[in-house]
Motif scaffolding. Structure first.
Motif, PDB file in Angstrom:
ATOM      1  N   SER A   5      -9.628  26.156  -3.272  1.00  0.00           N
ATOM      2  CA  SER A   5      -9.978  25.294  -2.152  1.00  0.00           C
ATOM      3  C   SER A   5      -8.715  24.670  -1.600  1.00  0.00           C
ATOM      4  O   SER A   5      -7.745  24.447  -2.327  1.00  0.00           O
ATOM      5  CB  SER A   5     -10.930  24.176  -2.594  1.00  0.00           C
ATOM      6  N   ILE A   6      -8.736  24.360  -0.336  1.00  0.00           N
ATOM      7  CA  ILE A   6      -7.624  23.665   0.301  1.00  0.00           C
ATOM      8  C   ILE A   6      -7.803  22.170   0.075  1.00  0.00           C
ATOM      9  O   ILE A   6      -8.907  21.638   0.203  1.00  0.00           O
ATOM     10  CB  ILE A   6      -7.590  23.968   1.810  1.00  0.00           C
ATOM     11  N   ILE A   7      -6.724  21.500  -0.295  1.00  0.00           N
ATOM     12  CA  ILE A   7      -6.749  20.053  -0.462  1.00  0.00           C
ATOM     13  C   ILE A   7      -6.061  19.444   0.746  1.00  0.00           C
ATOM     14  O   ILE A   7      -4.948  19.837   1.094  1.00  0.00           O
ATOM     15  CB  ILE A   7      -6.037  19.629  -1.755  1.00  0.00           C
ATOM     16  N   GLN A   8      -6.728  18.507   1.374  1.00  0.00           N
ATOM     17  CA  GLN A   8      -6.157  17.842   2.540  1.00  0.00           C
ATOM     18  C   GLN A   8      -6.084  16.348   2.269  1.00  0.00           C
ATOM     19  O   GLN A   8      -7.003  15.774   1.699  1.00  0.00           O
ATOM     20  CB  GLN A   8      -7.017  18.075   3.781  1.00  0.00           C
ATOM     21  N   ALA A   9      -4.988  15.748   2.694  1.00  0.00           N
ATOM     22  CA  ALA A   9      -4.842  14.295   2.607  1.00  0.00           C
ATOM     23  C   ALA A   9      -4.757  13.759   4.026  1.00  0.00           C
ATOM     24  O   ALA A   9      -4.161  14.388   4.904  1.00  0.00           O
ATOM     25  CB  ALA A   9      -3.585  13.938   1.837  1.00  0.00           C
ATOM     26  N   GLN A  10      -5.373  12.609   4.236  1.00  0.00           N
ATOM     27  CA  GLN A  10      -5.319  12.006   5.557  1.00  0.00           C
ATOM     28  C   GLN A  10      -5.406  10.497   5.433  1.00  0.00           C
ATOM     29  O   GLN A  10      -5.849   9.973   4.417  1.00  0.00           O
ATOM     30  CB  GLN A  10      -6.438  12.540   6.449  1.00  0.00           C
ATOM     31  N   GLU A  11      -4.949   9.814   6.447  1.00  0.00           N
ATOM     32  CA  GLU A  11      -4.999   8.357   6.504  1.00  0.00           C
ATOM     33  C   GLU A  11      -6.466   7.912   6.551  1.00  0.00           C
ATOM     34  O   GLU A  11      -7.312   8.580   7.142  1.00  0.00           O
ATOM     35  CB  GLU A  11      -4.274   7.928   7.781  1.00  0.00           C
ATOM     36  N   ALA A  12      -6.761   6.810   5.914  1.00  0.00           N
ATOM     37  CA  ALA A  12      -8.130   6.279   5.907  1.00  0.00           C
ATOM     38  C   ALA A  12      -8.507   5.771   7.291  1.00  0.00           C
ATOM     39  O   ALA A  12      -7.665   5.232   8.021  1.00  0.00           O
ATOM     40  CB  ALA A  12      -8.247   5.147   4.895  1.00  0.00           C
ATOM     41  N   THR A  13      -9.780   5.914   7.618  1.00  0.00           N
ATOM     42  CA  THR A  13     -10.294   5.310   8.846  1.00  0.00           C
ATOM     43  C   THR A  13     -10.472   3.815   8.608  1.00  0.00           C
ATOM     44  O   THR A  13     -10.415   3.347   7.456  1.00  0.00           O
ATOM     45  CB  THR A  13     -11.655   5.916   9.226  1.00  0.00           C
ATOM     46  N   ALA A  14     -10.720   3.072   9.663  1.00  0.00           N
ATOM     47  CA  ALA A  14     -10.950   1.628   9.524  1.00  0.00           C
ATOM     48  C   ALA A  14     -12.156   1.363   8.614  1.00  0.00           C
ATOM     49  O   ALA A  14     -12.126   0.463   7.774  1.00  0.00           O
ATOM     50  CB  ALA A  14     -11.151   0.984  10.894  1.00  0.00           C
ATOM     51  N   ALA A  15     -13.193   2.154   8.749  1.00  0.00           N
ATOM     52  CA  ALA A  15     -14.398   1.980   7.916  1.00  0.00           C
ATOM     53  C   ALA A  15     -14.088   2.291   6.457  1.00  0.00           C
ATOM     54  O   ALA A  15     -14.547   1.588   5.552  1.00  0.00           O
ATOM     55  CB  ALA A  15     -15.526   2.873   8.424  1.00  0.00           C
ATOM     56  N   GLN A  16     -13.302   3.332   6.201  1.00  0.00           N
ATOM     57  CA  GLN A  16     -12.935   3.672   4.827  1.00  0.00           C
ATOM     58  C   GLN A  16     -12.044   2.588   4.223  1.00  0.00           C
ATOM     59  O   GLN A  16     -12.188   2.255   3.050  1.00  0.00           O
ATOM     60  CB  GLN A  16     -12.220   5.029   4.788  1.00  0.00           C
ATOM     61  N   HIS A  17     -11.140   2.035   5.030  1.00  0.00           N
ATOM     62  CA  HIS A  17     -10.279   0.959   4.540  1.00  0.00           C
ATOM     63  C   HIS A  17     -11.114  -0.269   4.178  1.00  0.00           C
ATOM     64  O   HIS A  17     -10.891  -0.893   3.143  1.00  0.00           O
ATOM     65  CB  HIS A  17      -9.215   0.590   5.575  1.00  0.00           C
ATOM     66  N   ALA A  18     -12.101  -0.581   5.007  1.00  0.00           N
ATOM     67  CA  ALA A  18     -12.983  -1.709   4.714  1.00  0.00           C
ATOM     68  C   ALA A  18     -13.767  -1.454   3.424  1.00  0.00           C
ATOM     69  O   ALA A  18     -13.956  -2.370   2.606  1.00  0.00           O
ATOM     70  CB  ALA A  18     -13.942  -1.949   5.888  1.00  0.00           C
ATOM     71  N   GLU A  19     -14.190  -0.222   3.215  1.00  0.00           N
ATOM     72  CA  GLU A  19     -14.911   0.130   1.981  1.00  0.00           C
ATOM     73  C   GLU A  19     -13.984  -0.021   0.774  1.00  0.00           C
ATOM     74  O   GLU A  19     -14.392  -0.501  -0.283  1.00  0.00           O
ATOM     75  CB  GLU A  19     -15.436   1.558   2.084  1.00  0.00           C
ATOM     76  N   TRP A  20     -12.709   0.386   0.931  1.00  0.00           N
ATOM     77  CA  TRP A  20     -11.717   0.227  -0.133  1.00  0.00           C
ATOM     78  C   TRP A  20     -11.527  -1.251  -0.457  1.00  0.00           C
ATOM     79  O   TRP A  20     -11.497  -1.634  -1.621  1.00  0.00           O
ATOM     80  CB  TRP A  20     -10.382   0.852   0.277  1.00  0.00           C
ATOM     81  N   GLU A  21     -11.410  -2.100   0.576  1.00  0.00           N
ATOM     82  CA  GLU A  21     -11.238  -3.537   0.336  1.00  0.00           C
ATOM     83  C   GLU A  21     -12.420  -4.112  -0.424  1.00  0.00           C
ATOM     84  O   GLU A  21     -12.251  -4.913  -1.342  1.00  0.00           O
ATOM     85  CB  GLU A  21     -11.060  -4.286   1.662  1.00  0.00           C
ATOM     86  N   GLN A  22     -13.631  -3.710  -0.050  1.00  0.00           N
ATOM     87  CA  GLN A  22     -14.828  -4.189  -0.747  1.00  0.00           C
ATOM     88  C   GLN A  22     -14.816  -3.724  -2.199  1.00  0.00           C
ATOM     89  O   GLN A  22     -15.125  -4.496  -3.110  1.00  0.00           O
ATOM     90  CB  GLN A  22     -16.077  -3.693  -0.029  1.00  0.00           C
ATOM     91  N   SER A  23     -14.434  -2.472  -2.429  1.00  0.00           N
ATOM     92  CA  SER A  23     -14.356  -1.931  -3.783  1.00  0.00           C
ATOM     93  C   SER A  23     -13.307  -2.683  -4.596  1.00  0.00           C
ATOM     94  O   SER A  23     -13.540  -3.031  -5.761  1.00  0.00           O
ATOM     95  CB  SER A  23     -14.016  -0.444  -3.723  1.00  0.00           C
ATOM     96  N   ARG A  24     -12.150  -2.946  -3.992  1.00  0.00           N
ATOM     97  CA  ARG A  24     -11.081  -3.675  -4.673  1.00  0.00           C
ATOM     98  C   ARG A  24     -11.535  -5.086  -5.023  1.00  0.00           C
ATOM     99  O   ARG A  24     -11.341  -5.552  -6.143  1.00  0.00           O
ATOM    100  CB  ARG A  24      -9.842  -3.728  -3.784  1.00  0.00           C
ATOM    101  N   ASP A  25     -12.171  -5.762  -4.076  1.00  0.00           N
ATOM    102  CA  ASP A  25     -12.642  -7.124  -4.329  1.00  0.00           C
ATOM    103  C   ASP A  25     -13.684  -7.153  -5.444  1.00  0.00           C
ATOM    104  O   ASP A  25     -13.698  -8.070  -6.270  1.00  0.00           O
ATOM    105  CB  ASP A  25     -13.200  -7.748  -3.046  1.00  0.00           C
ATOM    106  N   GLN A  26     -14.553  -6.139  -5.481  1.00  0.00           N
ATOM    107  CA  GLN A  26     -15.553  -6.055  -6.546  1.00  0.00           C
ATOM    108  C   GLN A  26     -14.863  -5.819  -7.886  1.00  0.00           C
ATOM    109  O   GLN A  26     -15.253  -6.388  -8.901  1.00  0.00           O
ATOM    110  CB  GLN A  26     -16.565  -4.939  -6.257  1.00  0.00           C
TER     111      GLN A  26
END
Length: 55
Positions: A5-26
């Motif tokens: 499989s091809i692995i792709q990396a990309q910058e997080a979207t604003a929604a993904q970043h917000a989800e990351w912040e919520q996960s980090r805070d939890q």
């Protein structure tokens, strides 16, 4: 013989970043990230993956 499989990396979207912040805070609340022990909350890693649909 295995599948490849091809692995792709990309910058997080604003929604993904917000989800990351919520996960980090939890993680801080759950003491998975221990600020008193010097853990850096910005090093909290979350990996988003997707897999192709197999029919």
């Amino acid at each position: 013989m295995g599948r490849k499989s091809i692995i792709q990396a990309q910058e997080a979207t604003a929604a993904q970043h917000a989800e990351w912040e919520q996960s980090r805070d939890q993680a801080i609340s759950d003491e998975e990230i221990d600020l008193d022990a010097g853990d850096d909350p910005d090093e909290w890693s979350v990996y988003l993956t997707s897999a192709p649909q197999i029919e």
